[in-house]
Structure formats: C-alpha cells, structure tokens
Design an enzyme around this catalytic site. Sequence first.
Site, PDB file in Angstrom:
ATOM      1  N   CYS A 143       0.827  -1.209   0.000  1.00 59.11           N
ATOM      2  CA  CYS A 143       0.000   0.000   0.000  1.00 59.11           C
ATOM      3  C   CYS A 143       0.864   1.262   0.000  1.00 59.11           C
ATOM      4  CB  CYS A 143      -0.945  -0.009   1.202  1.00 59.11           C
ATOM      5  SG  CYS A 143      -0.174  -0.469   2.758  1.00 59.11           S
ATOM      6  N   HIS A 159      -2.716   5.526   6.217  1.00 56.73           N
ATOM      7  CA  HIS A 159      -1.349   6.024   6.391  1.00 56.73           C
ATOM      8  C   HIS A 159      -1.314   7.467   5.873  1.00 56.73           C
ATOM      9  CE1 HIS A 159      -0.005   1.822   6.641  1.00 56.73           C
ATOM     10  NE2 HIS A 159      -0.381   1.586   5.405  1.00 56.73           N
TER      11      HIS A 159
HETATM   12  P1  NAD Z   1      -5.611 -10.868   5.863  1.00 56.81           P
HETATM   13  O1  NAD Z   1      -5.041 -11.580   7.034  1.00 56.81           O
HETATM   14  O2  NAD Z   1      -6.703  -9.886   6.085  1.00 56.81           O
HETATM   15  O3  NAD Z   1      -6.144 -11.931   4.788  1.00 56.81           O
HETATM   16  C1  NAD Z   1      -5.405 -13.069   4.436  1.00 56.81           C
HETATM   17  C2  NAD Z   1      -6.364 -14.206   4.176  1.00 56.81           C
HETATM   18  O4  NAD Z   1      -5.637 -15.350   3.714  1.00 56.81           O
HETATM   19  C3  NAD Z   1      -7.130 -14.660   5.426  1.00 56.81           C
HETATM   20  O5  NAD Z   1      -8.493 -14.808   5.084  1.00 56.81           O
HETATM   21  C4  NAD Z   1      -6.495 -15.995   5.785  1.00 56.81           C
HETATM   22  O6  NAD Z   1      -7.391 -16.872   6.404  1.00 56.81           O
HETATM   23  C5  NAD Z   1      -6.105 -16.510   4.417  1.00 56.81           C
HETATM   24  N1  NAD Z   1      -5.047 -17.537   4.411  1.00 56.81           N
HETATM   25  C6  NAD Z   1      -4.239 -17.930   5.428  1.00 56.81           C
HETATM   26  N2  NAD Z   1      -3.412 -18.927   5.013  1.00 56.81           N
HETATM   27  C7  NAD Z   1      -3.714 -19.172   3.714  1.00 56.81           C
HETATM   28  C8  NAD Z   1      -3.235 -20.080   2.745  1.00 56.81           C
HETATM   29  N3  NAD Z   1      -2.245 -20.957   3.029  1.00 56.81           N
HETATM   30  N4  NAD Z   1      -3.789 -20.063   1.504  1.00 56.81           N
HETATM   31  C9  NAD Z   1      -4.767 -19.197   1.199  1.00 56.81           C
HETATM   32  N5  NAD Z   1      -5.279 -18.306   2.081  1.00 56.81           N
HETATM   33  C10 NAD Z   1      -4.749 -18.291   3.325  1.00 56.81           C
HETATM   34  O7  NAD Z   1      -4.364 -10.195   5.115  1.00 56.81           O
HETATM   35  P2  NAD Z   1      -4.410  -8.966   4.131  1.00 56.81           P
HETATM   36  O8  NAD Z   1      -4.300  -7.710   4.914  1.00 56.81           O
HETATM   37  O9  NAD Z   1      -5.511  -9.130   3.165  1.00 56.81           O
HETATM   38  O10 NAD Z   1      -2.994  -9.135   3.399  1.00 56.81           O
HETATM   39  C11 NAD Z   1      -2.838  -9.996   2.302  1.00 56.81           C
HETATM   40  C12 NAD Z   1      -1.602  -9.547   1.523  1.00 56.81           C
HETATM   41  O11 NAD Z   1      -1.822  -8.202   1.061  1.00 56.81           O
HETATM   42  C13 NAD Z   1      -0.303  -9.514   2.330  1.00 56.81           C
HETATM   43  O12 NAD Z   1       0.776  -9.791   1.462  1.00 56.81           O
HETATM   44  C14 NAD Z   1      -0.229  -8.053   2.758  1.00 56.81           C
HETATM   45  O13 NAD Z   1       1.088  -7.617   3.045  1.00 56.81           O
HETATM   46  C15 NAD Z   1      -0.773  -7.358   1.531  1.00 56.81           C
HETATM   47  N6  NAD Z   1      -1.308  -6.026   1.773  1.00 56.81           N
HETATM   48  C16 NAD Z   1      -2.060  -5.760   2.885  1.00 56.81           C
HETATM   49  C17 NAD Z   1      -2.536  -4.470   3.093  1.00 56.81           C
HETATM   50  C18 NAD Z   1      -3.304  -4.118   4.313  1.00 56.81           C
HETATM   51  O14 NAD Z   1      -3.157  -3.015   4.795  1.00 56.81           O
HETATM   52  N7  NAD Z   1      -4.146  -4.971   4.839  1.00 56.81           N
HETATM   53  C19 NAD Z   1      -2.253  -3.473   2.151  1.00 56.81           C
HETATM   54  C20 NAD Z   1      -1.551  -3.788   1.003  1.00 56.81           C
HETATM   55  C21 NAD Z   1      -1.065  -5.072   0.824  1.00 56.81           C
END
Ligand code: NAD
Length: 340
Positions: free
Chosen positions: A141, A220
């Site tokens: 992000c 942020h």
């Molecule tokens: P999150 O924890 O909200 O969602 C992740 C999901 O993946 C959950 O539903 C979890 O149950 C599932 N999961 C767990 N193990 C798994 C597996 N082996 N296979 C498939 N699914 C699985 O996380 P998020 O915030 O959505 O982040 C996901 C990615 O996006 C990360 O790389 C993070 O760094 C990136 N990201 C997050 C944000 C943020 O602020 N939330 C912003 C930009 C990028």
Amino acid sequence: MRVRVAVNGFGTIGKRVADAIAKQPDMELVGVTKTRPSFEATRAVEKGYPLYVAGSNGLGAFKAAGLPIAGTLADLLKKVDAVVDASPDKVGKENRKIYDAAGVRAVFQGGEKAEVAEASFNALGNFGACVGKRYLRVVSCNTTGLARAASIVIPNWGVDHWEATLVRRASDPAETKKGPINGIMPTFLLPSHHGPDVRTIFPGLSIATTAVVVPTTLMHVHVNHVFLKRAPAEAGELLSAFRRSPRFHVFAPWEHAEGTPQVMEYARDRGIGFNDMMENVLWEEGVRLDGRDLFFFQAIHQESIVVPENVDAIRAMFELAKDGRESIAKTDKALGLPLH
Ligand code: NAD
C-alpha cells in the site's frame, strides 16, 4: 477474451479484489478460497462466489458449518487462467510452488519479497514493463502510493532526490492483535524498506524513506519532500497534474476534509467498494513549492489502494489493454471511480 481468475485468500485485500474482478467486463471470478469457516466465507457464498478450501484444514469444518464448498484450491486452479494470491505475508511464496505445478499465472501482494515474481507492478508506474509476464507482485500500500506519485512527478519535473516519512496506521480496523494503542513507534531500519521497494518500479530513483507507526486504523499519511530537477511555475501546476491523473483525489480547503477521519467519512458517503478510498488523497493546502523543493502530504487507505492495481496487473499479464492508461480507465469505470 474473458480471463478466468481465482482469488486465493479472502481477507482484507482478497475480498476487495474478488469484488473488483467480478465487476470487470473482461474477467470472470471463478472462485475464492477460505482456510476455515467465518463470516467472510458466509459473505462469499451470499455474493454467489463459489467457495473453495485452501490450506491443510480440510472440508470438515465447512460442512459442519453448513457452508457449500465447490472443492479444494487444486480443483479451483484447474478452472482458471490466473490466481490473485491475497494470503498473509510470506505465505504467497509457499503458494507459488502450487501455482507453478498447476501452470497458472499469479499476482502476488506486497507482503511478499520482490523475488516471488518476475516483476513488481504499479499501473501508472510500469504497466508496459509487466506486459505478458506470468508472475507479478503488486507492491504494498505505501509503495503503491509513492509509486503513483512518482509517476506524476518524475516525467513532469524530474527528481534529484525524494525524502518521505511514512506515518503508518497501527492495524487495519478489524485487526485486534496489533498495536500500539498508545504510543508512537519508530521504525529503526533507517532508511526504511519502502524506498528500495519503490525502486522495483522506478529503478533509478534516488529515494530515502523513514517510518513511524501510530495508533490509528484509518489510513497512512506520507510527508513528502521532493527535490525537483526543474521548478514548476507555481504550486498550481503540480496540483493540476495530480488532479488530472486517475487514482488521485485532491481535496480543496472549502471541503473541510482536514484529516484522515474526514477523508474516510467521505469514502463512507461515496460508498465505493467497502466504503473505500482507492485513490491517493492529497490536500490542496498540503502541497507547497519553494523553488525546486516540493512538499506534499498524501493519505493512503491501506485496505483498498492496491485493489485496482491487482485488476490492472491481470490485464498487463494477458495483454488486455494497450497501455496502463487504457487498463486504468477500464478498471476505474467498472469500479465506479471517477474517470479522468
Ligand atoms: P488478511 O489476514 O486480512 O487476509 C489473508 C487471508 O488469507 C485470510 O483470510 C487468511 O485466512 C487466508 N489464508 C491464510 N493462510 C492461507 C493459505 N495458506 N492459503 C490461502 N489463504 C490463506 O491479510 P491482508 O491484509 O488481506 O494481506 C494480504 C496480503 O496483502 C499480504 O501480502 C499483505 O502484506 C498485503 N497487503 C495488505 C494491506 C493491508 O493493509 N491490509 C495493504 C496492502 C497489501
């Protein structure tokens, strides 16, 4: 051609990306995965998204909860051309082995190291360099926010050096295990990893970033000081360049959006996505020019800013648009974002 897409990991990012893909005329959302039953799994079913099981927990808990399951991740991957991996940080790297074996293309998220993919992606920044790739990583992000801004500033005025301090939200609104809830936590990695990450999009850019974490969940905020190569005639030139660009929203002083609470209230009023703010948010009063020194604040809604970029990454992979601008226009129209 409609690209058939799976979303693996249906959390904060995955559920938003799934909705965004379902809205695109040239894409089909074939299914989403969950590792265990939850209200989010129920919502996927209610939205009509076929639900598959990822991870090692098996189908039993879903059956016990009464949730209809279409199969496992392996079954889903047989039906798609590409998968968006939105699993937690570092899990995408493990999942890459599964995608390799299934022969599907994949988009990863910023929680993975750059090496997980052939290239890191930002729609305004480097769409052209990502065309036809099998594996892309949408940068995080914060990096997406910086890369979008750099893609406006660099071609117009050039950049000798960019300094940014990132004031980072402590957790997402639904997260309860992270903090601080009372404190300001410096990130002692100096400079922070964000600058090198921006260079995965703009390799030659001289940029140094630092970061602190603060007790908020909304957004942020980046405090930018950019040493330009060529001075714009006035700050208005900068403002209109940001205003003319897709994926930017500039608030005027009379709108009284003084900070992130009002920005997110605007997002709730507007009702796009999950009441999201997918654009970089700038304030007219927060852009200042002093000779070749540019100062500006920008706010980044961490839960949604990467959502349109995931859609554009799929278009780059499958050459569904001639350039980034065409893809952005298609994506933003389908999402209901303002068109530029
Ligand atoms: P999150 O924890 O909200 O969602 C992740 C999901 O993946 C959950 O539903 C979890 O149950 C599932 N999961 C767990 N193990 C798994 C597996 N082996 N296979 C498939 N699914 C699985 O996380 P998020 O915030 O959505 O982040 C996901 C990615 O996006 C990360 O790389 C993070 O760094 C990136 N990201 C997050 C944000 C943020 O602020 N939330 C912003 C930009 C990028």
